[in-house]
Design an enzyme around this catalytic site. Sequence first.
Site, PDB file in Angstrom:
ATOM      1  CB  SER A  34       8.640 -39.612  41.277  1.00  0.00           C
ATOM      2  OG  SER A  34       8.190 -38.295  41.118  1.00  0.00           O
ATOM      3  N   GLY A  35       5.406 -39.648  42.335  1.00  0.00           N
ATOM      4  CA  GLY A  35       4.012 -39.612  41.884  1.00  0.00           C
ATOM      5  C   GLY A  35       3.162 -40.745  42.425  1.00  0.00           C
ATOM      6  CB  SER A  36       3.932 -43.722  44.496  1.00  0.00           C
ATOM      7  OG  SER A  36       4.618 -43.130  45.585  1.00  0.00           O
ATOM      8  CE  LYS A  38       7.878 -40.977  47.631  1.00  0.00           C
ATOM      9  NZ  LYS A  38       7.444 -40.891  46.245  1.00  0.00           N
ATOM     10  CB  SER A  39       4.064 -36.040  49.603  1.00  0.00           C
ATOM     11  OG  SER A  39       5.466 -36.130  49.471  1.00  0.00           O
ATOM     12  CB  SER A 106      14.174 -44.272  50.404  1.00  0.00           C
ATOM     13  OG  SER A 106      12.840 -44.565  50.688  1.00  0.00           O
TER      14      SER A 106
END
Length: 198
Positions: A34-36, A38-39, A106
């Site tokens: 989370s927060g990497s 990705k989106s 994931s």
Amino acid sequence: MDTNIVWHQAAVSHQERCEQKGHQPAILWFTGLSGSGKSTIANAVDRMLFERGCHTYLLDGDNVRHGLNKDLGFDDNSRVENIRRITEVANLFADAGLLVSTAFISPFVSDREQARELAGDRFIEVYVDTPLEVCEQRDPKGLYKKARKGEIPHFTGISSPYEAPESPEVHLKTADVVIEAAAQQVVDYLIANGFISH
């Protein structure tokens, strides 16, 4: 499975759909903490592909949990089912000839391997490799802060494991590259492997 359910063959073939679109379908599976990013990176890739005239769609973790998967929690069983459903949906998009991106934590190798088995050669694992401390510093949704206080159970990287990919097709080390360069790395992979033309 119910023996009364029979797969219906479509009048338009998969190959015809691909020829109409002018590129090969793929499932770009963005995984990371989370927060990497990705989106953010998946969106940048989607924009680049769209501007090249490609037919694309982006499935984002939070967005999908507003609808298709709103009945699921974040315990291990729910996470497994979340990814199973996403895999099935992504595969339908790919069958329609699209380049589909999925941006989901994931966290489990077994789930990503199951997705790979279903999707076959069109599955492209994109590891958005961002150190935990960097993700915590960013903390765009304030989730790490809550997780550290014990307010969010089963939080990946804190109270639930993240199993990093060992040999992803694309490895993005976000501490070393800006968003545009990371997105270009993904597009370059698609070109180099014949999914889209140069």
